[in-house]
Design an enzyme around this catalytic site. Structure first.
Site, short mmCIF file in Angstrom:
data_model
loop_
_atom_site.label_atom_id
_atom_site.label_comp_id
_atom_site.label_asym_id
_atom_site.label_seq_id
_atom_site.Cartn_x
_atom_site.Cartn_y
_atom_site.Cartn_z
N ASP A 30 -1.42 -0.67 6.16
CA ASP A 30 -1.57 -0.15 7.52
C ASP A 30 -2.96 -0.38 8.09
O ASP A 30 -3.17 -0.20 9.29
CB ASP A 30 -1.29 1.36 7.54
CG ASP A 30 -2.38 2.17 6.85
OD1 ASP A 30 -2.57 2.00 5.62
OD2 ASP A 30 -3.07 2.94 7.54
N HIS A 61 -10.26 15.20 0.64
CA HIS A 61 -9.05 14.46 0.27
C HIS A 61 -8.48 14.88 -1.08
O HIS A 61 -7.25 15.02 -1.20
CB HIS A 61 -9.31 12.95 0.30
CG HIS A 61 -9.12 12.36 1.67
ND1 HIS A 61 -8.35 11.25 1.92
CD2 HIS A 61 -9.60 12.73 2.88
CE1 HIS A 61 -8.35 10.97 3.20
NE2 HIS A 61 -9.12 11.85 3.81
N ASP A 118 0.87 -1.17 0.00
CA ASP A 118 0.00 0.00 0.00
C ASP A 118 0.91 1.22 0.00
O ASP A 118 2.13 1.10 0.17
CB ASP A 118 -0.89 -0.04 1.24
CG ASP A 118 -1.84 1.15 1.34
OD1 ASP A 118 -2.27 1.65 0.29
OD2 ASP A 118 -2.10 1.59 2.48
N ASP A 128 -0.17 4.93 1.42
CA ASP A 128 -0.35 5.83 2.56
C ASP A 128 -0.09 5.11 3.88
O ASP A 128 -0.68 4.07 4.16
CB ASP A 128 -1.78 6.40 2.55
CG ASP A 128 -2.02 7.28 1.35
OD1 ASP A 128 -1.31 8.27 1.20
OD2 ASP A 128 -2.93 6.95 0.55
N LYS A 165 -17.70 13.17 8.75
CA LYS A 165 -17.08 12.14 7.91
C LYS A 165 -17.06 12.56 6.44
O LYS A 165 -16.02 12.47 5.76
CB LYS A 165 -17.84 10.82 8.07
CG LYS A 165 -17.31 9.69 7.20
CD LYS A 165 -18.15 8.43 7.37
CE LYS A 165 -17.64 7.32 6.46
NZ LYS A 165 -18.46 6.09 6.59
#
Length: 524
Positions: A374, A244, A87, A89, A237
Site C-alpha cells: 500500500d 504501535h 505486504d 497492513d 510522530k
C-alpha cells in the site's frame, strides 16, 4: 428542456445574423472583419459560449468506472508471473475507522505522559475526516498542505492546525506557488547536502498522526502558547509510532473490532495455489499481530498458503540492505533464533533479513515476481527500481473515489469544466475591455466549478474531503502522491481480491494517454 430550446433559438438567430453579414462580404476583407462588423465582441463571445453549452448538453456522459476494477499504469502480463508477494497492513488486512481512533488516543496519552504536554489535550477528539493520505507537512513552517505533481501548492488546501491559511499568506511564506524540489525532497548531491523541509504522508497510518498534530497545534494557537513546529511534529510522530506495540496487542485481542472481514481472500489464495503459483509475505508487523489477523481473514491454516513468511522486515531497509541476516522466529517463545538460515522452508516464520537473501535462497527474481503493498515508497519503489519486480498497489480509498466519480452530477460538472476551460483557452487573447469582462466571467465560473467539483459538499467526507479534496487530483493535475504511485506501481486497485475477476493469463494494458501535442480525437 426549456433552457436547451432557448439556447438553440439564440444560436439560430446568431447564425442568421452571421449569414446576413456574409452577403455583403468584401473579398478583400477577412472573415474576422465581417464578424466584427456584424457582431460586437461581447456578442461573439456569448455566441461561442452558447455553442459550447449546446455541445455540452448533447454529449453523452461517460460510463461508470468499475469500483472493483484493476487499473494499469504499465503493461503487465500475468502469465509471466510465477511468484506473488504481499505486504500485510492495508494490503491483506483492511482496517476499520476504529483503528485510527485507537492510534490517535494512544498517541495522545503518550504525549501527555512522556512529553508532559498540557492535560487539556485529552479533551481534543479525533476528527476522522480532516486529513487524507498523500499530504505534505512543512516541519519548518508548521503547515499541512497538498502539492501536485509539479510541486505546486493547491491554494485553499493549506492548514495551520485546523485553520485554513489564506492564499496571500501562503504566497508571503513561500514567495511562489511552486516549491523547490530540494525543499520538498532534500538535496542529496555530495557538494550540497540538504535535508528536506517537508515530510510526505504516504500511508494510511499517518492520517491519525496528522489529526493529532493539527489538533494540538490548533490548541496551542488558540491559547496563545508558543511552540516550535518541528518539535511538535517529532513529539507527535514519536508518540504515535511508539504506541504501535500497544496497538498490536489490543488489535490482536479483538480483531473483529478493528479489521474488515474479507471472505474472498482465502479463495484468492486457493486460486493461486491451485495454479502452482508461489506465495510469500513480507511485513513490518510482528508475528502475533499478523497471525491474529490472518486467522480471522483466512483461517487457522493460513500459513499453508505461503511458501515464505517474513515478519518484522523493517521495510524499506529490507529492500536496500545487503548484509542484515535473516533469522528464524520462534513463535512459541516469541523471539528469534541465533542459528544460521541456509534455506527458506514452508511453515517456518522468518524475521528481518534482506531482499537479496530472499532472492538468493529462492531463485525468485525479476519480472516473474509480483509484489503488492500500500506504500509507494517502502513497499514498491525499491523492488521495481532496483530489482525489476512487478508491483501492485492496494489503495483503500480508491473505492470511495470511484463512487464519487460515478455520480451523475460529478460527471456533468467535470465535463463542463473541461469544455469551459477549452473555451477560455481559445478566446483569452482578446484585448477589448468588454471581451476581457466576458472571459473573466468564464474564469470565475471555472473557479467556482473547480472549488465545488463534487455533487454536494456533504458527500465528500471520505476522500473528496472539504479541506484537501481528492487523494489523486489537485484541480486538473495529478497529486504528488498519485504521480509517484503511477511511477512505482504497474497496477493498482482497492482490494487484492479484485484480481479474482481476471484470469491468471490476463494482460493489463495501460490506457493510451493523449500527449499535449496529440489530437484527442485519435484516442477518444
Amino acid at each position: 428542456m426549456s433552457s436547451l430550446i432557448s439556447l438553440r433559438s439564440h444560436l439560430v438567430n446568431g447564425v442568421r445574423k452571421f449569414k446576413s453579414g456574409l452577403t455583403h462580404l468584401n473579398p478583400k476583407k477577412s472573415t474576422e472583419d465581417v464578424l466584427r462588423r456584424s457582431y460586437s465582441t461581447r456578442e461573439l463571445l456569448k455566441e461561442a459560449y452558447c455553442r459550447t453549452r449546446l455541445k455540452f448538453k448533447s454529449k453523452k456522459l461517460p460510463q461508470d468506472v468499475n469500483p472493483r476494477g484493476v487499473f494499469a499504469c504499465n503493461e503487465l502480463d500475468l502469465s509471466e508471473v510465477q511468484v506473488y508477494g504481499f505486504d500485510y497492513d492495508y494490503t491483506l488486512a483492511h482496517y476499520k475507522p476504529t483503528l485510527e481512533h485507537l492510534l490517535y488516543n494512544l498517541g495522545r496519552e503518550i504525549l501527555l505522559e512522556k512529553y508532559k504536554y498540557p492535560p487539556e489535550i485529552l479533551q481534543l477528539e479525533y476528527k476522522p475526516n480532516f486529513a487524507v493520505r498523500g499530504l505534505h507537512y512543512d516541519i519548518e513552517k508548521g503547515l499541512l498542505l497538498k502539492l501536485d505533481s509539479f510541486l505546486q501548492i493547491q491554494f485553499g488546501s493549506v492548514y495551520r492546525g485546523l485553520t485554513q491559511v489564506s492564499t496571500e499568506e501562503v504566497l508571503k511564506l513561500y514567495r511562489n506557488r511552486i516549491i523547490p524540489i530540494a525543499y520538498v525532497e532534500g538535496d542529496t548531491r555530495a557538494h550540497k547536502p540538504n535535508r528536506a523541509k517537508m515530510v510526505h504522508l504516504a500511508d494510511l497510518f499517518s492520517v491519525p498522526e496528522m489529526g493529532l498534530l493539527c489538533n494540538v497545534a490548533e490548541y496551542f494557537i488558540r491559547n496563545h502558547i508558543d511552540y516550535h513546529p518541528e518539535i511538535l511534529f517529532l513529539d507527535v510522530k514519536n508518540s504515535v509510532q511508539s504506541c504501535h506495540p500497544i496497538m498490536h496487542k489490543i488489535v490482536a485481542q479483538n480483531v473483529e473490532e478493528y479489521i474488515r472481514p474479507n471472505a474472498d481472500l482465502r479463495k484468492y489464495f486457493q486460486m493461486l495455489q491451485e495454479n502452482d503459483k508461489k506465495l510469500f509475505l513480507v511485513t513490518n508487523s510482528p508475528y502475533h499481530f499478523v497471525n491474529a489477523g490472518m486467522e480471522m481473514l483466512v483461517g487457522h491454516d493460513w500459513r499453508e498458503f505461503f511458501d515464505v513468511v517474513i515478519v518484522n522486515a523493517n521495510k524499506p531497509t529490507f529492500f536496500t540492505e545487503v548484509s542484515r541476516p535473516i533469522r528464524v522466529f520462534d513463535k512459541n517463545a516469541n523471539t528469534h533464533i541465533w542459528e544460521k538460515v541456509s534455506s527458506l522452508e514452508k511453515g517456518i516464520i522468518y524475521y528481518e533479513g534482506t531482499v537479496k537473501q530472499l532472492q538468493d535462497l529462492t531463485g525468485w527474481c525479476g519480472h516473474q515476481v509480483l509484489y503488492f503493498g500500500d506504500h509507494p515508497y517502502s513497499d514498491l519503489a525499491d523492488v521495481t527500481l532496483e530489482h525489476g519486480w512487478r508491483t501492485g498497489a492496494i489503495i483503500n480509498e480508491l473505492t470511495h473515489e470511484i463512487n464519487t466519480l460515478n455520480t451523475q452530477s460529478f460527471k456533468e460538472n467535470a465535463n463542463w469544466l473541461q469544455m469551459l476551460t477549452q473555451l477560455i483557452e481559445d478566446h483569452q487573447d482578446y484585448k477589448e475591455p468588454e471581451a476581457l469582462e466576458v472571459v473573466n466571467e468564464w474564469m470565475a465560473e471555472r473557479d467556482y466549478l473547480r472549488s465545488t467539483y463534487i455533487p454536494s459538499r456533504n458527500e465528500i467526507k471520505a476522500v473528496f474531503n472539504p479541506q484537501f479534496g481528492s487523494v489523486f487530483r489537485t484541480y486538473h493535475n495529478p497529486t504528488y502522491f498519485s504521480r509517484r504511485l503511477f511511477r512505482f506501481a504497474d497496477i493498482y486497485t482497492s482490494n487484492i481480491t479484485h484480481l479474482m475477476n481476471y484470469s491468471l493469463t490476463h494482460t493489463f494494458y495501460p490506457r493510451r494517454g493523449v500527449m499535449p501535442h496529440e489530437y484527442g480525437s485519435y484516442f477518444v
